[in-house]
Design a protein around this motif. Structure first.
Motif, PDB file in Angstrom:
ATOM      1  N   SER A  87       0.826  -1.205   0.000  1.00 35.48           N
ATOM      2  CA  SER A  87       0.000   0.000   0.000  1.00 35.48           C
ATOM      3  C   SER A  87       0.859   1.254   0.000  1.00 35.48           C
ATOM      4  CB  SER A  87      -0.938   0.005   1.215  1.00 35.48           C
ATOM      5  OG  SER A  87      -0.204  -0.051   2.422  1.00 35.48           O
ATOM      6  N   SER A  88       1.942   1.233   0.766  1.00 35.72           N
ATOM      7  CA  SER A  88       2.834   2.391   0.817  1.00 35.72           C
ATOM      8  C   SER A  88       3.546   2.587  -0.515  1.00 35.72           C
ATOM      9  CB  SER A  88       3.861   2.212   1.936  1.00 35.72           C
ATOM     10  OG  SER A  88       4.729   3.314   1.998  1.00 35.72           O
ATOM     11  N   VAL A  89       4.036   1.490  -1.092  1.00 33.54           N
ATOM     12  CA  VAL A  89       4.731   1.563  -2.386  1.00 33.54           C
ATOM     13  C   VAL A  89       3.775   1.998  -3.481  1.00 33.54           C
ATOM     14  CG1 VAL A  89       5.914   0.206  -4.160  1.00 33.54           C
ATOM     15  CG2 VAL A  89       6.461  -0.147  -1.744  1.00 33.54           C
ATOM     16  N   ALA A  90       2.540   1.480  -3.443  1.00 32.11           N
ATOM     17  CA  ALA A  90       1.553   1.823  -4.470  1.00 32.11           C
ATOM     18  C   ALA A  90       1.233   3.307  -4.450  1.00 32.11           C
ATOM     19  CB  ALA A  90       0.278   1.011  -4.259  1.00 32.11           C
ATOM     20  N   GLY A  91       1.138   3.891  -3.238  1.00 29.55           N
ATOM     21  CA  GLY A  91       0.854   5.316  -3.149  1.00 29.55           C
ATOM     22  C   GLY A  91       1.932   6.152  -3.814  1.00 29.55           C
ATOM     23  N   THR A  92       3.183   5.768  -3.601  1.00 30.79           N
ATOM     24  CA  THR A  92       4.302   6.490  -4.212  1.00 30.79           C
ATOM     25  C   THR A  92       4.296   6.325  -5.722  1.00 30.79           C
ATOM     26  OG1 THR A  92       5.637   6.162  -2.212  1.00 30.79           O
ATOM     27  CG2 THR A  92       6.812   6.751  -4.227  1.00 30.79           C
ATOM     28  N   LEU A  93       4.087   5.097  -6.199  1.00 30.13           N
ATOM     29  CA  LEU A  93       4.091   4.833  -7.642  1.00 30.13           C
ATOM     30  C   LEU A  93       2.918   5.521  -8.337  1.00 30.13           C
ATOM     31  CD1 LEU A  93       5.093   1.047  -7.775  1.00 30.13           C
ATOM     32  CD2 LEU A  93       6.514   3.032  -8.354  1.00 30.13           C
ATOM     33  N   ALA A  94       1.776   5.604  -7.652  1.00 30.56           N
ATOM     34  CA  ALA A  94       0.615   6.263  -8.252  1.00 30.56           C
ATOM     35  C   ALA A  94       0.902   7.740  -8.508  1.00 30.56           C
ATOM     36  CB  ALA A  94      -0.603   6.106  -7.340  1.00 30.56           C
ATOM     37  N   ASP A  95       1.660   8.363  -7.591  1.00 34.06           N
ATOM     38  CA  ASP A  95       2.026   9.767  -7.793  1.00 34.06           C
ATOM     39  C   ASP A  95       2.912   9.937  -9.036  1.00 34.06           C
ATOM     40  OD1 ASP A  95       0.633  10.595  -5.561  1.00 34.06           O
ATOM     41  OD2 ASP A  95       2.366  10.442  -4.223  1.00 34.06           O
ATOM     42  N   LYS A  96       3.682   8.902  -9.360  1.00 33.67           N
ATOM     43  CA  LYS A  96       4.632   8.996 -10.474  1.00 33.67           C
ATOM     44  C   LYS A  96       4.068   8.452 -11.790  1.00 33.67           C
ATOM     45  CE  LYS A  96       8.714   8.577  -7.476  1.00 33.67           C
ATOM     46  NZ  LYS A  96       9.914   7.766  -7.149  1.00 33.67           N
ATOM     47  N   LEU A  97       3.383   7.306 -11.719  1.00 31.02           N
ATOM     48  CA  LEU A  97       2.976   6.594 -12.944  1.00 31.02           C
ATOM     49  C   LEU A  97       1.511   6.789 -13.313  1.00 31.02           C
ATOM     50  CD1 LEU A  97       4.779   3.182 -12.261  1.00 31.02           C
ATOM     51  CD2 LEU A  97       5.650   5.158 -13.531  1.00 31.02           C
ATOM     52  N   GLY A  98       0.689   7.217 -12.354  1.00 27.56           N
ATOM     53  CA  GLY A  98      -0.735   7.318 -12.616  1.00 27.56           C
ATOM     54  C   GLY A  98      -1.483   6.133 -12.037  1.00 27.56           C
ATOM     55  N   LYS A  99      -2.796   6.221 -12.026  1.00 25.92           N
ATOM     56  CA  LYS A  99      -3.641   5.237 -11.354  1.00 25.92           C
ATOM     57  C   LYS A  99      -3.870   3.966 -12.163  1.00 25.92           C
ATOM     58  CE  LYS A  99      -6.929   8.330 -11.098  1.00 25.92           C
ATOM     59  NZ  LYS A  99      -6.281   9.581 -11.489  1.00 25.92           N
ATOM     60  N   LYS A 100      -4.133   4.124 -13.456  1.00 27.54           N
ATOM     61  CA  LYS A 100      -4.608   3.002 -14.257  1.00 27.54           C
ATOM     62  C   LYS A 100      -3.731   1.755 -14.193  1.00 27.54           C
ATOM     63  CE  LYS A 100      -6.325   3.828 -18.346  1.00 27.54           C
ATOM     64  NZ  LYS A 100      -6.465   4.078 -19.808  1.00 27.54           N
ATOM     65  N   PRO A 101      -2.417   1.852 -14.482  1.00 31.11           N
ATOM     66  CA  PRO A 101      -1.614   0.630 -14.496  1.00 31.11           C
ATOM     67  C   PRO A 101      -1.573  -0.098 -13.160  1.00 31.11           C
ATOM     68  CG  PRO A 101      -0.215   2.588 -14.635  1.00 31.11           C
ATOM     69  CD  PRO A 101      -1.618   3.039 -14.830  1.00 31.11           C
TER      70      PRO A 101
END
Length: 416
Positions: A293-307
């Protein structure tokens, strides 16, 4: 009536999304003492609320034996809580506009902890269900309000990361609520375990209140203007982007809660014959949820939600199918995959609600969590029919359908 609507509309104008520079000037920034305090307090909030909600899940077989009820009936101990929680959240998101965020969350945690202790003491099954139902009602003041507080107070560029920390706290609470219950039940009894759980959450509530910074960007709307709140909910329900996130939330808990509810029964039967501690140890898979969950939050800020949403549902589908294995290793691997996928998607979806909701973030968050917990309540109990008539394979096919549907909906979400 008309005057209060005007007042609310003025508040909305003050906090119009286009004026983000005003919000950022008083937003809590990463690296500050306030940010650290907020992170710890919200972690405690997530821990206490979710351990209270889900502490009964590993106890479902024990309830079946103690009260001579079916697996589907025993699941009501969780479904009553999440079902009434879903409705309560909708109202709490609105009342928090009038009452404030911090005090409502603290009061909710305290009352829910007391309800859990009461549920442990009462002698009859229907009394336990009543206590758990009331617990769901009072807990409504936590999840949506926490999401709204984060969206209002945290600097937008760090919102995904901070939301991930909060969801990580919910994962930790859900894990300790389940794993701890098994260990405590072996040492005392299921009643003693529920009492201790309630006391620990009372302490967590106090820690939360002491540490959480007071709101700086919250605009209070005194009173309860029914027309205003109905208009706010209607506005969000007409937003296609938010509707997608709400449906995703429903699918997520439909898969996750149903699979875990009946995994406890599968593992307690032949050929595994797990005892209470062994069943609860399976929930250690939630540790993967804390990290993801923590990693996903960071990646969402960078890559976007969809993937990330698509990847999360794909992991849940693959994990569900993996649990069809007759080996314990295959089942555990599948549960880990489902857990990881769930927390990736939930972290991203919950973090995406605030930015899409404009100013009325409490209303938008409460709608997301209404759908989210209805998935737990409705599908979690309906899964009992599938378990009784088709066994574990029927549970897996049910969750596979929801996982596939989740990927399809996620593919229509905008990248950012």
């Amino acid at each position: 009536m008309g005057k209060s609507i005007v007042t609310s509309e003025r508040s909305i104008t003050v906090n119009r999304p286009g004026r983000r520079e005003d919000m950022q000037s008083v937003a809590i920034k990463r690296g500050t003492k306030e940010y650290l305090r907020a992170g710890i307090s919200l972690f405690l909030l997530g821990f206490a609320s979710f351990s209270l909600i889900y502490c009964v899940q590993p106890l479902l077989p024990a309830f079946s034996g103690a009260f001579s009820i079916s697996p589907a009936q025993s699941s009501l101990a969780l479904s009553f809580t999440t079902g009434l929680l879903a409705v309560s959240i909708l109202l709490s998101g609105a009342f928090s506009q009038a009452l404030g965020r911090k005090g409502l969350m603290f009061t909710s945690m305290m009352l829910a902890s007391v309800c859990n202790i009461v549920a442990a003491i009462v002698p009859e099954w229907h009394q336990l269900l009543i206590a758990r139902a009331i617990e769901g009602v009072v807990l409504g003041g936590v999840p949506a309000v926490a999401m709204a507080w984060l969206a209002e107070e945290i600097e937008p560029t760090h919102l995904g990361k901070t939301m991930g920390l909060y969801v990580g706290g919910t994962a930790f609470g859900a894990m300790m609520g389940r794993v701890g219950m098994g260990l405590l039940t072996e040492l005392t009894s299921w009643r003693g375990a529920m009492e201790i759980q309630g006391l620990l959450c009372l302490v967590s509530a106090v820690g939360f209140y002491v540490l959480l910074p007071f709101s700086k960007n919250f605009v209070k709307n005194p009173g309860f203007n029914v027309r205003f709140h109905l208009k706010a909910w209607g506005q969000h329900l007409s937003n296609p982007g938010l509707i997608r996130l709400y449906v995703i939330g429903f699918f997520l808990t439909s898969i996750f809660v149903t699979l875990f509810n009946y995994a406890t029964f599968r593992l307690s039967e032949v050929p595994f014959n797990f005892n209470q501690t062994q069943i609860s140890s399976v929930f250690c898979a939630f540790a993967f949820g804390i990290v993801s969950s923590s990693v996903a939050g960071t990646l969402a800020d960078k890559l976007g939600k969809k993937p990330l949403l698509i990847a999360g549902f794909f992991l849940m589908l693959a994990g569900s199918l993996c649990t069809l294995s007759s080996s314990l290793a295959g089942i555990v691997a599948g549960i880990i995959m489902v857990t990881t996928g769930f927390f990736i998607s939930h972290s991203v979806a919950s973090g995406a609600v605030g930015p899409l909701s404009g100013t009325l973030k409490g209303h938008a968050s409460s709608l997301y969590l209404l759908f989210y917990y209805m998935g737990s309540s409705v599908t979690g109990s309906a899964g009992g029919w599938f378990w009784q008539h088709g066994g574990w394979s029927a549970i897996v096919y049910l969750t596979a359908v929801f996982s596939t549907a989740g990927m399809i909906i996620s593919a229509s979400v905008t990248k950012k």
